[in-house]
Write a protein that holds these residues in place. Structure first.
Motif, PDB file in Angstrom:
ATOM      1  N   LYS A 171      29.524  76.284 -86.863  1.00  0.00           N
ATOM      2  CA  LYS A 171      30.159  75.055 -87.334  1.00  0.00           C
ATOM      3  C   LYS A 171      29.315  73.826 -87.013  1.00  0.00           C
ATOM      4  N   LEU A 172      28.697  73.821 -85.838  1.00  0.00           N
ATOM      5  CA  LEU A 172      27.840  72.694 -85.471  1.00  0.00           C
ATOM      6  C   LEU A 172      26.630  72.610 -86.400  1.00  0.00           C
ATOM      7  N   LEU A 173      26.040  73.764 -86.734  1.00  0.00           N
ATOM      8  CA  LEU A 173      24.905  73.775 -87.655  1.00  0.00           C
ATOM      9  C   LEU A 173      25.332  73.350 -89.055  1.00  0.00           C
ATOM     10  N   GLU A 174      26.525  73.774 -89.470  1.00  0.00           N
ATOM     11  CA  GLU A 174      27.041  73.376 -90.783  1.00  0.00           C
ATOM     12  C   GLU A 174      27.161  71.859 -90.883  1.00  0.00           C
ATOM     13  N   LYS A 175      27.764  71.266 -89.869  1.00  0.00           N
ATOM     14  CA  LYS A 175      27.943  69.816 -89.865  1.00  0.00           C
ATOM     15  C   LYS A 175      26.594  69.106 -89.777  1.00  0.00           C
ATOM     16  N   TRP A 176      25.713  69.607 -88.924  1.00  0.00           N
ATOM     17  CA  TRP A 176      24.386  69.002 -88.743  1.00  0.00           C
ATOM     18  C   TRP A 176      23.589  69.037 -90.042  1.00  0.00           C
ATOM     19  N   THR A 177      23.655  70.188 -90.727  1.00  0.00           N
ATOM     20  CA  THR A 177      22.884  70.345 -91.959  1.00  0.00           C
ATOM     21  C   THR A 177      23.433  69.479 -93.094  1.00  0.00           C
ATOM     22  N   ILE A 178      24.749  69.546 -93.318  1.00  0.00           N
ATOM     23  CA  ILE A 178      25.340  68.837 -94.452  1.00  0.00           C
ATOM     24  C   ILE A 178      25.348  67.330 -94.241  1.00  0.00           C
ATOM     25  N   ASP A 179      25.720  66.896 -93.043  1.00  0.00           N
ATOM     26  CA  ASP A 179      25.849  65.464 -92.801  1.00  0.00           C
ATOM     27  C   ASP A 179      24.559  64.814 -92.306  1.00  0.00           C
ATOM     28  N   GLY A 180      23.638  65.617 -91.751  1.00  0.00           N
ATOM     29  CA  GLY A 180      22.410  65.052 -91.200  1.00  0.00           C
ATOM     30  C   GLY A 180      21.169  65.388 -91.990  1.00  0.00           C
ATOM     31  N   VAL A 181      20.894  66.687 -92.155  1.00  0.00           N
ATOM     32  CA  VAL A 181      19.651  67.118 -92.791  1.00  0.00           C
ATOM     33  C   VAL A 181      19.650  66.879 -94.298  1.00  0.00           C
ATOM     34  N   PHE A 182      20.723  67.298 -94.974  1.00  0.00           N
ATOM     35  CA  PHE A 182      20.705  67.248 -96.440  1.00  0.00           C
ATOM     36  C   PHE A 182      20.485  65.852 -97.020  1.00  0.00           C
ATOM     37  N   PRO A 183      21.164  64.804 -96.531  1.00  0.00           N
ATOM     38  CA  PRO A 183      20.918  63.476 -97.108  1.00  0.00           C
ATOM     39  C   PRO A 183      19.457  63.048 -97.019  1.00  0.00           C
ATOM     40  N   ARG A 184      18.783  63.428 -95.916  1.00  0.00           N
ATOM     41  CA  ARG A 184      17.369  63.087 -95.767  1.00  0.00           C
ATOM     42  C   ARG A 184      16.492  63.956 -96.665  1.00  0.00           C
ATOM     43  N   ALA A 185      16.850  65.236 -96.781  1.00  0.00           N
ATOM     44  CA  ALA A 185      16.096  66.128 -97.668  1.00  0.00           C
ATOM     45  C   ALA A 185      16.175  65.658 -99.113  1.00  0.00           C
ATOM     46  N   ALA A 186      17.344  65.161 -99.506  1.00  0.00           N
ATOM     47  CA  ALA A 186      17.511  64.667-100.875  1.00  0.00           C
ATOM     48  C   ALA A 186      16.614  63.466-101.154  1.00  0.00           C
ATOM     49  N   GLN A 187      16.281  62.706-100.106  1.00  0.00           N
ATOM     50  CA  GLN A 187      15.410  61.547-100.275  1.00  0.00           C
ATOM     51  C   GLN A 187      13.943  61.930-100.432  1.00  0.00           C
ATOM     52  N   LEU A 188      13.627  63.219-100.253  1.00  0.00           N
ATOM     53  CA  LEU A 188      12.247  63.680-100.398  1.00  0.00           C
ATOM     54  C   LEU A 188      11.927  64.133-101.815  1.00  0.00           C
ATOM     55  N   ILE A 189      12.838  63.927-102.741  1.00  0.00           N
ATOM     56  CA  ILE A 189      12.547  64.257-104.137  1.00  0.00           C
ATOM     57  C   ILE A 189      11.314  63.478-104.575  1.00  0.00           C
TER      58      ILE A 189
END
Length: 369
Positions: A171-189
């Motif tokens: 659950k901690l990884l899920e929250k970390w990935t969706i709320d933390g990692v993904f928004p930044r990854a999306a900015q790398l388009i």
């Protein structure tokens, strides 16, 4: 060589030599760090591109190649990582032969990557993010809630952890990935990607996220996003993955804590029926409810009552699109609204998670989480 007998001259010469040596060393160190940083940045970007390519390739094999007539209608999985996770989970969850009938009874229907999505609209659903899934006339929105429901309803293909400690990590990884990692990854388009030359796509994503998707804005945001991604990689490499394990939870196969479930899904996946949009809407609207009973927690801080007119919407993205209906169920994990499909005019249940969603009584001036 009389100047060498002067202590002041000797001392000054030593200082100048030290300064020159330090300057050269710092310059060399700076060049090395810059080159190492650039190489690391290229490595990270290459890794991200490679993961996207592997996912796209594997999903093509899962679903079969699209025909020319399908082009422009099928969503590009490479741009929709949450759809990938749901697709893989669906395939693994229903991989047992006994569940084959369930798979065929709940066909898939691909949606366009931008609004309007007429098939979703025909069901009376305002929620604009994809994927969504239906089990009967229950419509489930948001990746986290969908994964939980699939785990609950298809236990034979369960991917989630069973031990409390492992569940916590998951659950901690899920929250970390969706709320933390993904928004930044999306900015790398990359700004050179063809979709960023499509004015319709750029306008749609701007409305969706509340920020500009112009190429100049994308280019400006990349360095900061890359800095965050380097930190994310460093955290994983120096903690959970530091011991060389194959899977996050040290098991013999991947779980929801992992992102590498492509091969597992590919080996076990049955083929599900694909329907046209109108057929899918008809199929859903004529089905029975998967969850016919709902309760409202009378101790919930919002103080809402069953049957009360409410609206619910995400607050992180897609926040301009709100679902409205009568409150059918309210728990710590989800809110369920009863509304009417535009086709067939039968009631449907729309399920939203509580996380990052706001619920408000219609006509109420205050907003509640």
């Amino acid at each position: 060589m009389s100047f060498m007998r002067n202590p002041t001259t000797i001392f000054g010469t030593l200082i100048l030599s030290a300064i020159a040596g330090s300057t050269y060393h710092l310059r060399s160190h700076h060049i090395y760090n810059r080159e190492e940083s650039e190489a690391r940045s290229d490595e990270i970007e290459g890794t991200l591109r490679g993961h996207i390519g592997l996912i796209e390739e594997s999903l093509d094999r899962l679903e079969g190649k699209a025909t020319e007539a399908d082009r422009g209608k099928k969503i590009s999985f490479g741009t929709l990582p949450f759809e990938v996770s749901i697709t893989l989970n669906v395939y693994v969850s229903i991989s047992k032969p006994a569940d084959q009938e369930k798979c065929n009874a709940h066909p898939s229907q691909l949606q366009p990557p931008t609004l309007p999505r007429e098939d979703v609209n025909a069901l009376g659903v305002k929620y604009r993010r994809i994927p969504i899934i239906s089990i009967g006339r229950d419509i489930y929105c948001d990746t986290r809630l969908i994964l939980d429901k699939l785990e609950e309803r298809f236990p034979s293909g369960k991917l989630g952890a069973s031990q409390p400690e492992q569940k916590a990590i998951e659950k901690l990884l899920e929250k970390w990935t969706i709320d933390g990692v993904f928004p930044r990854a999306a900015q790398l388009i990359p700004p050179a990607m063809p979709m960023l030359s499509d004015s319709k796509f750029v306008q749609d994503r701007g409305e969706f996220t509340g920020r500009s998707w112009a190429k100049s804005a994308i280019a400006e945001a990349r360095p900061e996003a890359l800095a965050h991604m380097r930190e994310f990689f460093q955290i994983l490499e120096s903690t959970i993955l530091a011991d060389g394990r194959d899977w996050v939870l040290k098991g013999a196969k991947p779980t929801l804590a992992d992102i590498h479930t492509v091969k597992e899904a590919e080996q076990n996946a049955p083929k599900c029926t694909t329907l046209k949009g109108a057929e899918a809407v008809k199929h859903i609207s004529q089905a029975e409810f998967a969850e016919p009973d709902g309760t409202v927690d009378d101790k919930d801080p919002l103080g809402l009552k069953k049957g009360q007119d409410v609206e619910s919407w995400p607050i992180d993205s897609g926040f301009n699109h709100r679902d409205r209906g009568q409150l059918f169920a309210l728990t710590r994990q989800e809110v369920v609204l009863t509304t009417q499909a535009k086709v067939g005019h039968r009631d449907i249940h729309i399920h939203h998670p509580r996380t990052n969603f706001r619920i408000r009584a219609v006509g109420d001036s205050g907003s509640k989480l």
